[in-house]
Design an enzyme around this catalytic site. Structure first.
Site, mmCIF file in Angstrom:
data_model
loop_
_atom_site.group_PDB
_atom_site.id
_atom_site.type_symbol
_atom_site.label_atom_id
_atom_site.label_comp_id
_atom_site.label_asym_id
_atom_site.label_seq_id
_atom_site.Cartn_x
_atom_site.Cartn_y
_atom_site.Cartn_z
ATOM 1 C CD GLU A 12 -1.409 2.200 2.155
ATOM 2 O OE1 GLU A 12 -1.813 3.332 1.863
ATOM 3 O OE2 GLU A 12 -0.592 1.978 3.066
ATOM 4 C CG HIS A 308 -4.624 0.434 4.321
ATOM 5 N ND1 HIS A 308 -5.324 0.983 3.271
ATOM 6 C CD2 HIS A 308 -3.910 1.451 4.863
ATOM 7 C CE1 HIS A 308 -5.051 2.278 3.196
ATOM 8 N NE2 HIS A 308 -4.189 2.583 4.136
#
Length: 344
Positions: A12, A308
């Protein structure tokens, strides 16, 4: 002690890598070096909100730090002796208070202490403070973690001025979290707020969310309306479903030209999407739980695996080796299982 090397552009590639890595550095006492910080972003390097989290952890652990300035793409963090303190974090802008607390809370879990953070309570691209208080802390409490948060004043983009205080008790008894699915919804709850705006804004947001949720569920419902004053105008709503397992949440922010009804429905729809797979954990909570699960153990089923989450797992495993097993594809539901509990 051996230094942990982290590639800040991995996965991410955002500020979460910094928050988790520096918190784990404080917990373990291991120095960490992070390079290529946010390398793939349009404005690479440290932003002010990341810097505030790092400086708070520096103060907590009397660390030596190199590269702690806005725009820096490299950071070296060498923790000293962490001890309980009252940490003040004065974000002068609407920088996110909750993102600073994502860095502070895991580290403080092993030390205790209190905090006072000024900045943005309800700002884009970060969890609203009501979500952290009512959804995240609810799950962490199941794991034996005790923390309290008080919202003294709201802060919205661009002026900020919000104030959040709280304290963290040392995490004595770490309990594994087993949260797979939910069978029933006990109730819906939430907070709809309007700051420096007419009271009907909070009322309309809440009403639209309630109507949307009632289309599909008949559980009891209580969304509080909150009217307040601060440095600038803003509104938002956080709604959550309390299930027989954990709480799942949804949220939305108001902005100029966006009708309050749209804001309320947006938050309700986000919550309804999280409920559809009947998993115990929503996509926002899953990555927040990762650092805590490493030390407590457990198994969670999540509504959606995100970048994430996968990135946060990777950061934890840079410190400790194999800790997690993640089943499922990014964008779909999945299971996260702790295969080895970390002892510190």
């Amino acid at each position: 002690m051996e230094q942990v090397e982290i590639d800040g552009s991995y996965g991410e590639g955002g500020g979460q890598i910094l928050r988790t890595a520096v918190a784990l550095s404080v917990i373990t006492g291991k120095p960490v070096r992070i390079r290529r910080i946010r390398a793939n972003r349009s404005n690479p390097g440290l932003r002010p909100q990341h810097l505030h989290g790092i400086l708070a952890l520096k103060e907590l652990s009397d660390a030596r730090v190199k590269g702690a300035k806005v725009g820096s793409t490299k950071l070296e963090f060498v923790p000293g002796k962490a001890r309980p303190k009252h940490i003040r974090v004065p974000i002068k802008t609407a920088g996110s208070i909750t993102l600073v607390l994502q860095a502070l809370l895991p580290a403080m879990a092993f030390i205790g202490g209190s905090f006072e953070v000024t900045g943005g309570t309800d700002v884009p691209w970060s969890p609203p403070v009501d979500y952290l208080k009512h959804v995240t802390l609810f799950a962490l409490e199941r794991m034996g973690f005790g923390a309290s948060i008080e919202i003294k004043r709201r802060g919205h983009y661009p002026k900020g001025g919000g104030l959040v205080t709280g304290r963290v008790e040392p995490w004595e008894e770490r309990k594994p979290l087993i949260a797979l699915g939910w069978e029933r919804i006990e109730c819906f709850a939430g907070i709809s707020h309007a700051t420096n705006l007419p009271a009907h804004v909070a009322e309309r947001q809440a009403k639209a969310a309630e109507e949307r949720l009632r289309e599909l569920y008949s559980a009891p419902m209580e969304i509080k309306r909150e009217i307040s004053r601060s440095l600038g105008p803003g509104s938002g709503i956080v709604v959550w479903a309390e299930t027989d397992s954990l709480r799942l949440g949804g949220d939305a922010l108001g902005k100029r030209g966006k009708p309050a009804e749209v804001v309320g429905r947006e938050a309700a729809d986000e919550l309804l999407n999280a409920l559809t797979p009947r998993a115990a954990v929503d996509k926002f909570l899953s990555d927040q739980l990762v650092p805590f699960l490493a030390f407590a153990g457990g198994k969670i089923r999540i509504a959606e695996i995100t970048n994430h989450l996968v990135t946060n797992v990777w950061v934890v495993e840079r410190f400790f080796g194999k800790v997690f097993e993640v089943e499922g594809e990014i964008g779909g539901p999945g299971v996260v299982r702790v295969v080895r509990v970390v002892d510190v």
